[in-house]
Design a protein around this motif. Structure first.
Motif, PDB file in Angstrom:
ATOM      1  N   PHE A  15       0.825  -1.204   0.000  1.00 22.53           N
ATOM      2  CA  PHE A  15       0.000   0.000   0.000  1.00 22.53           C
ATOM      3  C   PHE A  15       0.861   1.257   0.000  1.00 22.53           C
ATOM      4  O   PHE A  15       1.912   1.313   0.603  1.00 22.53           O
ATOM      5  CB  PHE A  15      -0.904   0.002   1.246  1.00 22.53           C
ATOM      6  CG  PHE A  15      -2.361  -0.013   0.889  1.00 22.53           C
ATOM      7  CD1 PHE A  15      -2.883  -1.055   0.157  1.00 22.53           C
ATOM      8  CD2 PHE A  15      -3.214   0.994   1.302  1.00 22.53           C
ATOM      9  CE1 PHE A  15      -4.232  -1.084  -0.165  1.00 22.53           C
ATOM     10  CE2 PHE A  15      -4.559   0.979   0.993  1.00 22.53           C
ATOM     11  CZ  PHE A  15      -5.069  -0.065   0.251  1.00 22.53           C
ATOM     12  N   GLU A  61      -5.211 -11.371   8.787  1.00 23.31           N
ATOM     13  CA  GLU A  61      -5.078 -10.050   8.161  1.00 23.31           C
ATOM     14  C   GLU A  61      -6.101  -9.084   8.747  1.00 23.31           C
ATOM     15  O   GLU A  61      -7.149  -9.500   9.242  1.00 23.31           O
ATOM     16  CB  GLU A  61      -5.359 -10.169   6.656  1.00 23.31           C
ATOM     17  CG  GLU A  61      -4.125 -10.182   5.789  1.00 23.31           C
ATOM     18  CD  GLU A  61      -3.472  -8.811   5.613  1.00 23.31           C
ATOM     19  OE1 GLU A  61      -3.559  -7.964   6.518  1.00 23.31           O
ATOM     20  OE2 GLU A  61      -2.854  -8.614   4.563  1.00 23.31           O
ATOM     21  N   ASP A  62      -5.812  -7.789   8.653  1.00 25.05           N
ATOM     22  CA  ASP A  62      -6.802  -6.779   9.027  1.00 25.05           C
ATOM     23  C   ASP A  62      -7.920  -6.737   7.992  1.00 25.05           C
ATOM     24  O   ASP A  62      -9.096  -6.778   8.311  1.00 25.05           O
ATOM     25  CB  ASP A  62      -6.143  -5.397   9.197  1.00 25.05           C
ATOM     26  CG  ASP A  62      -5.213  -5.002   8.042  1.00 25.05           C
ATOM     27  OD1 ASP A  62      -5.077  -5.773   7.064  1.00 25.05           O
ATOM     28  OD2 ASP A  62      -4.614  -3.915   8.112  1.00 25.05           O
ATOM     29  N   ILE A  63      -7.522  -6.663   6.695  1.00 28.61           N
ATOM     30  CA  ILE A  63      -8.508  -6.489   5.632  1.00 28.61           C
ATOM     31  C   ILE A  63      -8.007  -7.131   4.343  1.00 28.61           C
ATOM     32  O   ILE A  63      -6.802  -7.133   4.084  1.00 28.61           O
ATOM     33  CB  ILE A  63      -8.788  -4.973   5.429  1.00 28.61           C
ATOM     34  CG1 ILE A  63      -9.935  -4.735   4.432  1.00 28.61           C
ATOM     35  CG2 ILE A  63      -7.555  -4.205   4.991  1.00 28.61           C
ATOM     36  CD1 ILE A  63     -10.481  -3.306   4.465  1.00 28.61           C
ATOM     37  N   ASP A  76      -8.480  -6.710   0.334  1.00 27.35           N
ATOM     38  CA  ASP A  76      -8.981  -5.695  -0.598  1.00 27.35           C
ATOM     39  C   ASP A  76      -8.912  -6.284  -2.010  1.00 27.35           C
ATOM     40  O   ASP A  76      -9.830  -6.991  -2.437  1.00 27.35           O
ATOM     41  CB  ASP A  76      -8.092  -4.462  -0.405  1.00 27.35           C
ATOM     42  CG  ASP A  76      -8.479  -3.284  -1.264  1.00 27.35           C
ATOM     43  OD1 ASP A  76      -9.570  -3.300  -1.843  1.00 27.35           O
ATOM     44  OD2 ASP A  76      -7.682  -2.326  -1.340  1.00 27.35           O
ATOM     45  N   SER A  77      -7.827  -6.069  -2.739  1.00 26.81           N
ATOM     46  CA  SER A  77      -7.695  -6.650  -4.086  1.00 26.81           C
ATOM     47  C   SER A  77      -7.532  -8.171  -4.023  1.00 26.81           C
ATOM     48  O   SER A  77      -7.788  -8.861  -4.994  1.00 26.81           O
ATOM     49  CB  SER A  77      -6.488  -6.038  -4.799  1.00 26.81           C
ATOM     50  OG  SER A  77      -5.298  -6.451  -4.168  1.00 26.81           O
ATOM     51  N   GLY A  78      -7.060  -8.679  -2.881  1.00 29.08           N
ATOM     52  CA  GLY A  78      -6.789 -10.119  -2.735  1.00 29.08           C
ATOM     53  C   GLY A  78      -5.356 -10.477  -3.088  1.00 29.08           C
ATOM     54  O   GLY A  78      -4.925 -11.619  -2.906  1.00 29.08           O
ATOM     55  N   ILE A  79      -4.595  -9.478  -3.555  1.00 29.91           N
ATOM     56  CA  ILE A  79      -3.229  -9.757  -4.031  1.00 29.91           C
ATOM     57  C   ILE A  79      -2.297 -10.164  -2.873  1.00 29.91           C
ATOM     58  O   ILE A  79      -1.547 -11.123  -2.986  1.00 29.91           O
ATOM     59  CB  ILE A  79      -2.669  -8.539  -4.821  1.00 29.91           C
ATOM     60  CG1 ILE A  79      -3.481  -8.372  -6.118  1.00 29.91           C
ATOM     61  CG2 ILE A  79      -1.193  -8.706  -5.137  1.00 29.91           C
ATOM     62  CD1 ILE A  79      -3.190  -7.103  -6.906  1.00 29.91           C
ATOM     63  N   SER A  80      -2.400  -9.455  -1.731  1.00 28.01           N
ATOM     64  CA  SER A  80      -1.505  -9.784  -0.600  1.00 28.01           C
ATOM     65  C   SER A  80      -1.768 -11.186  -0.066  1.00 28.01           C
ATOM     66  O   SER A  80      -0.826 -11.964   0.150  1.00 28.01           O
ATOM     67  CB  SER A  80      -1.685  -8.789   0.541  1.00 28.01           C
ATOM     68  OG  SER A  80      -1.487  -7.486   0.099  1.00 28.01           O
ATOM     69  N   LYS A 124     -13.214  -6.428   1.732  1.00 32.67           N
ATOM     70  CA  LYS A 124     -13.712  -5.547   0.651  1.00 32.67           C
ATOM     71  C   LYS A 124     -13.931  -6.418  -0.578  1.00 32.67           C
ATOM     72  O   LYS A 124     -13.225  -6.307  -1.580  1.00 32.67           O
ATOM     73  CB  LYS A 124     -12.665  -4.480   0.317  1.00 32.67           C
ATOM     74  CG  LYS A 124     -12.749  -3.224   1.102  1.00 32.67           C
ATOM     75  CD  LYS A 124     -11.826  -2.154   0.500  1.00 32.67           C
ATOM     76  CE  LYS A 124     -11.464  -1.124   1.531  1.00 32.67           C
ATOM     77  NZ  LYS A 124     -10.380  -0.243   1.086  1.00 32.67           N
ATOM     78  N   PHE A 162     -12.084   3.873   1.880  1.00 32.54           N
ATOM     79  CA  PHE A 162     -10.829   3.791   2.607  1.00 32.54           C
ATOM     80  C   PHE A 162     -11.110   3.812   4.115  1.00 32.54           C
ATOM     81  O   PHE A 162     -11.732   4.737   4.627  1.00 32.54           O
ATOM     82  CB  PHE A 162      -9.888   4.932   2.207  1.00 32.54           C
ATOM     83  CG  PHE A 162      -8.562   4.811   2.869  1.00 32.54           C
ATOM     84  CD1 PHE A 162      -7.699   3.778   2.525  1.00 32.54           C
ATOM     85  CD2 PHE A 162      -8.188   5.691   3.865  1.00 32.54           C
ATOM     86  CE1 PHE A 162      -6.477   3.635   3.165  1.00 32.54           C
ATOM     87  CE2 PHE A 162      -6.968   5.558   4.509  1.00 32.54           C
ATOM     88  CZ  PHE A 162      -6.113   4.532   4.155  1.00 32.54           C
ATOM     89  N   LEU A 163     -10.652   2.789   4.822  1.00 34.91           N
ATOM     90  CA  LEU A 163     -10.941   2.632   6.249  1.00 34.91           C
ATOM     91  C   LEU A 163      -9.681   2.806   7.087  1.00 34.91           C
ATOM     92  O   LEU A 163      -8.572   2.544   6.614  1.00 34.91           O
ATOM     93  CB  LEU A 163     -11.523   1.237   6.501  1.00 34.91           C
ATOM     94  CG  LEU A 163     -12.755   0.861   5.674  1.00 34.91           C
ATOM     95  CD1 LEU A 163     -13.161  -0.576   5.953  1.00 34.91           C
ATOM     96  CD2 LEU A 163     -13.900   1.813   5.977  1.00 34.91           C
TER      97      LEU A 163
HETATM   98  P1  IMP Z   1      -4.804  -6.282  -0.947  1.00 32.46           P
HETATM   99  O1  IMP Z   1      -3.475  -6.887  -1.313  1.00 32.46           O
HETATM  100  O2  IMP Z   1      -5.223  -5.277  -1.979  1.00 32.46           O
HETATM  101  O3  IMP Z   1      -5.868  -7.277  -0.639  1.00 32.46           O
HETATM  102  O4  IMP Z   1      -4.564  -5.370   0.298  1.00 32.46           O
HETATM  103  C1  IMP Z   1      -4.368  -5.828   1.529  1.00 32.46           C
HETATM  104  C2  IMP Z   1      -3.682  -4.813   2.401  1.00 32.46           C
HETATM  105  O5  IMP Z   1      -3.904  -3.462   1.998  1.00 32.46           O
HETATM  106  C3  IMP Z   1      -4.248  -4.911   3.787  1.00 32.46           C
HETATM  107  O6  IMP Z   1      -3.549  -5.825   4.558  1.00 32.46           O
HETATM  108  C4  IMP Z   1      -4.097  -3.506   4.309  1.00 32.46           C
HETATM  109  O7  IMP Z   1      -2.830  -3.373   4.907  1.00 32.46           O
HETATM  110  C5  IMP Z   1      -4.163  -2.636   3.096  1.00 32.46           C
HETATM  111  N1  IMP Z   1      -5.522  -2.043   2.965  1.00 32.46           N
HETATM  112  C6  IMP Z   1      -6.522  -2.432   2.131  1.00 32.46           C
HETATM  113  N2  IMP Z   1      -7.607  -1.654   2.265  1.00 32.46           N
HETATM  114  C7  IMP Z   1      -7.301  -0.739   3.217  1.00 32.46           C
HETATM  115  C8  IMP Z   1      -8.029   0.354   3.825  1.00 32.46           C
HETATM  116  O8  IMP Z   1      -9.196   0.654   3.529  1.00 32.46           O
HETATM  117  N3  IMP Z   1      -7.354   1.044   4.772  1.00 32.46           N
HETATM  118  C9  IMP Z   1      -6.083   0.783   5.143  1.00 32.46           C
HETATM  119  N4  IMP Z   1      -5.373  -0.228   4.619  1.00 32.46           N
HETATM  120  C10 IMP Z   1      -5.969  -0.978   3.658  1.00 32.46           C
END
Ligand code: IMP
Ligand code: MG
Length: 185
Positions: free
Chosen positions: A67, A95-97, A99-103, A128, A149-150
């Motif tokens: 991020f 995980e906290d959240i 989002d895209s699922g990539i992490s 998300k 955005f949270l």
């Molecule tokens: P992903 O790889 O896009 O799924 O993102 C996962 C990571 O992005 C999470 O572990 C968070 O650290 C960060 N992230 C995703 N959405 C938010 C948000 O709304 N606020 C803050 N961090 C976020």
């Protein structure tokens, strides 16, 4: 006015629900499961979640980055590995959240390749779901949220404000103030 997405009480309810399900899942294990928090965002959630998992378990942490401010960059880098060999272990990635699922996709793949764990389970407080760029389904999720955005309870804006007991949507005004505080124009 701040929009609260999950209050402290609502978060605790979800931690209890998921925590008890995980305790049931691993109750008769021969080896303790390893709960792996994804730093830094998952630290408050992991801490509260395991307090409801009343069985012997091991806590560890891993750190990845993707991020930048309020946008995901789409590329995941490993910043810190777990502190022990989790080969043949039941692992729970927390995980906290998502989002895209990539992490999470990166992490599941990373653990399977490097350690060949006995099993991999994924948990996140927030999902998300509508924002996936890669298909990914959590095994346990606390709450499905919209694409906003949270912040708070681990979730940050440029590393700020992980320290509230609730999850909220920041206002544009607040973000401006924090940018000034950080010297960002
Ligand atoms: P992903 O790889 O896009 O799924 O993102 C996962 C990571 O992005 C999470 O572990 C968070 O650290 C960060 N992230 C995703 N959405 C938010 C948000 O709304 N606020 C803050 N961090 C976020
Ligand atoms: Mg995170």
């Amino acid at each position: 006015m701040k929009k609260i997405v999950l209050s402290y009480e609502e978060i605790q309810k979800r931690c209890k629900l998921i925590g008890e399900q995980l305790a049931t899942r691993y109750r008769f294990n021969d080896t303790p499961p390893v709960f792996i928090g994804v730093m830094k965002g998952a630290i408050p959630f992991l801490t509260d979640l395991v307090s409801y998992v009343d069985i012997p378990l091991i806590i560890d942490y891993i750190q990845v980055g993707s991020f930048n401010g309020t946008e995901s960059t789409g590329t995941v880098v490993l910043k810190k590995d777990v502190s022990q060999d989790v080969r043949n272990r039941d692992i729970v990635i927390v995980e906290d959240i998502v989002d895209s699922g990539i992490s999470m996709t990166f992490l599941v793949d990373y653990f399977k390749r490097k350690y060949q764990p006995k099993s991999v389970v994924t948990v996140a407080l927030l999902d998300k779901k509508c924002n996936r760029k890669v298909p990914f389904e959590l095994d346990y999720s606390g709450e499905i949220v919209q694409n906003e955005f949270l912040m708070g309870y681990g979730l940050d804006y440029r590393d700020l404000y992980r320290n509230t007991r609730y999850v909220f949507v920041p206002t544009e005004e607040e973000i401006k103030t924090w940018d000034e505080l950080l010297g960002i124009k």
